[in-house]
Write an enzyme that holds these catalytic residues in place. Sequence first.
Site, mmCIF file in Angstrom:
data_model
loop_
_atom_site.group_PDB
_atom_site.id
_atom_site.type_symbol
_atom_site.label_atom_id
_atom_site.label_comp_id
_atom_site.label_asym_id
_atom_site.label_seq_id
_atom_site.Cartn_x
_atom_site.Cartn_y
_atom_site.Cartn_z
ATOM 1 C CG HIS A 26 33.996 39.934 47.292
ATOM 2 N ND1 HIS A 26 34.858 40.868 46.774
ATOM 3 C CD2 HIS A 26 34.150 38.814 46.545
ATOM 4 C CE1 HIS A 26 35.504 40.348 45.735
ATOM 5 N NE2 HIS A 26 35.090 39.100 45.577
ATOM 6 C CG ASN B 154 38.641 42.719 44.937
ATOM 7 O OD1 ASN B 154 37.564 43.154 44.531
ATOM 8 N ND2 ASN B 154 39.298 41.755 44.314
ATOM 9 C CE LYS C 257 39.030 38.932 46.383
ATOM 10 N NZ LYS C 257 38.257 37.733 46.085
ATOM 11 C CB SER D 257 32.964 37.710 43.696
ATOM 12 O OG SER D 257 32.700 36.663 42.792
ATOM 13 C CG ASP E 91 34.371 32.478 49.351
ATOM 14 O OD1 ASP E 91 34.707 33.556 49.865
ATOM 15 O OD2 ASP E 91 34.967 31.968 48.387
ATOM 16 C CD GLU F 287 30.970 33.609 45.868
ATOM 17 O OE1 GLU F 287 30.977 34.846 45.766
ATOM 18 O OE2 GLU F 287 31.312 32.848 44.944
ATOM 19 C CG HIS G 54 35.363 32.711 43.302
ATOM 20 N ND1 HIS G 54 36.539 32.005 43.234
ATOM 21 C CD2 HIS G 54 35.649 33.971 42.910
ATOM 22 C CE1 HIS G 54 37.511 32.815 42.833
ATOM 23 N NE2 HIS G 54 36.990 34.013 42.628
HETATM 24 C C1 LIG Z 1 38.803 36.523 45.390
HETATM 25 C C2 LIG Z 1 37.977 35.362 45.789
HETATM 26 C C3 LIG Z 1 38.564 34.168 46.206
HETATM 27 C C4 LIG Z 1 40.039 33.930 46.112
HETATM 28 O O1 LIG Z 1 40.767 34.615 47.074
HETATM 29 P P1 LIG Z 1 42.306 34.922 46.765
HETATM 30 O O2 LIG Z 1 42.868 35.221 48.104
HETATM 31 O O3 LIG Z 1 42.330 36.058 45.811
HETATM 32 O O4 LIG Z 1 42.876 33.666 46.164
HETATM 33 C C5 LIG Z 1 37.738 33.177 46.676
HETATM 34 N N1 LIG Z 1 36.395 33.322 46.685
HETATM 35 C C6 LIG Z 1 35.797 34.433 46.271
HETATM 36 C C7 LIG Z 1 34.322 34.546 46.323
HETATM 37 C C8 LIG Z 1 36.567 35.483 45.776
HETATM 38 O O5 LIG Z 1 35.983 36.585 45.325
#
Ligand SMILES: *Cc1c(COP(=O)(O)O)cnc(C)c1O
Length: 383
Positions: free
Chosen positions: A212, A50, A236, A184, A209, A180, A136
């Site tokens: 990504h 990522n 990421k 993801s 969220d 989201e 997620h």
């Molecule tokens: C990776 C991810 C998270 C978590 O983030 P981290 O910083 O790795 O804990 C939360 N939501 C989504 C959609 C993700 O892909």
Amino acid sequence: MPALNDILRIRRAKLEDKHLFRELQVIGRDGGDVVTVTRGGRQLISFSSNDYLGLTQYPQVMAAARHAIDEYGTGAGASRLITGNHPLYVECEEKLAEWKGTEAACIFGSGYLANIGTITSLMGKDGLIIADKLSHACLLDGARLSSATLRRFAHNSVDNCANILEKHRNNYNNCLLITEAVFSMDGDTAPLEQLIQLAEKYDSWLLVDEAHVVGTESLLFISKSENVVVTSTLSKALGSYGGYVCGSQELADYLKSTARSLVYSTALPASVIAAASAALDIVMQKPELIDVPLMRAKLFTSLLDLPVATSAIVPLIVGDTQKALNMSYALEEEGFLVSAIRPPTVPPGTARLRFTFSALHSEEQVRGLAQAVRILQATEAAA
Ligand SMILES: *Cc1c(COP(=O)(O)O)cnc(C)c1O
């Protein structure tokens, strides 16, 4: 009472039967080309990270982390509310808010912690949460922890979400929609404009969220609405570690005193925040960098006649878990690291290869990968 390890052996055997037992692989970096990793002594080109902009290995970002260690040492020593809130936090939160075009930001220990902390802080027993089915795990965990009623709408279905709101919204004091910006495991994008309209119409809030999202593109209309909360990660595209929430000053202040995953957990090390801050400087100075992962993803989908990529994530749904694993092994033989994603991370029967593209992949590397996938598909078809 049976011994713990006996029980665990039985549970493990069940997972193994379903090809769901997972073992950690050691993945090294060879210090040269940053998309090249090593596994079992072999060099592979990774399409499974990522690190969308390659910022984890960027000299300026690494130097900022080193400098912060010299200045502040390693750990933060306490929670942000006690003595862990070093000056780099303030600077980084201001930059995040500026970048995302919101009034304020609040940094958490990780994206996972940002989501569970925010959802539990905003919602309680008198609330209704309506989340996209493919949300997620940490969004769903946050919803469950909050003790609000959780309902899920069919993936990206504004109509289904509207039906649930129509039927149930009136029975609760507060309502939070969850989605989201970029999903993801599928790489598709949410109908944010329509979801914001729904939230307004039904007197609800919307949590998006953006873990990504590589740049700021989805925020064009988000930041205009008072009822939208954006969560994301520093881990990421920003190449560091940690999570954050963007929104109003009111929201950031409230989270800092109520989100339990922030209050009761140690602050992030200064070096981690310094790296994120340096990464933010780079994305703000070189906005053109942000477009590259999607360009690479689009090249890949065009070479394989797949639906045009809408983000840096491209899934190739295989269905059967073992078949997805076999394809991943076969690509590894060809020098490519591509993860097979299987249930329960994705719904049963939708095991897949998941390709993520980075600004560091050359067009040539993407062409090489596409050719290897093509050959694999042809072999499968012939078998
Ligand atoms: C990776 C991810 C998270 C978590 O983030 P981290 O910083 O790795 O804990 C939360 N939501 C989504 C959609 C993700 O892909």
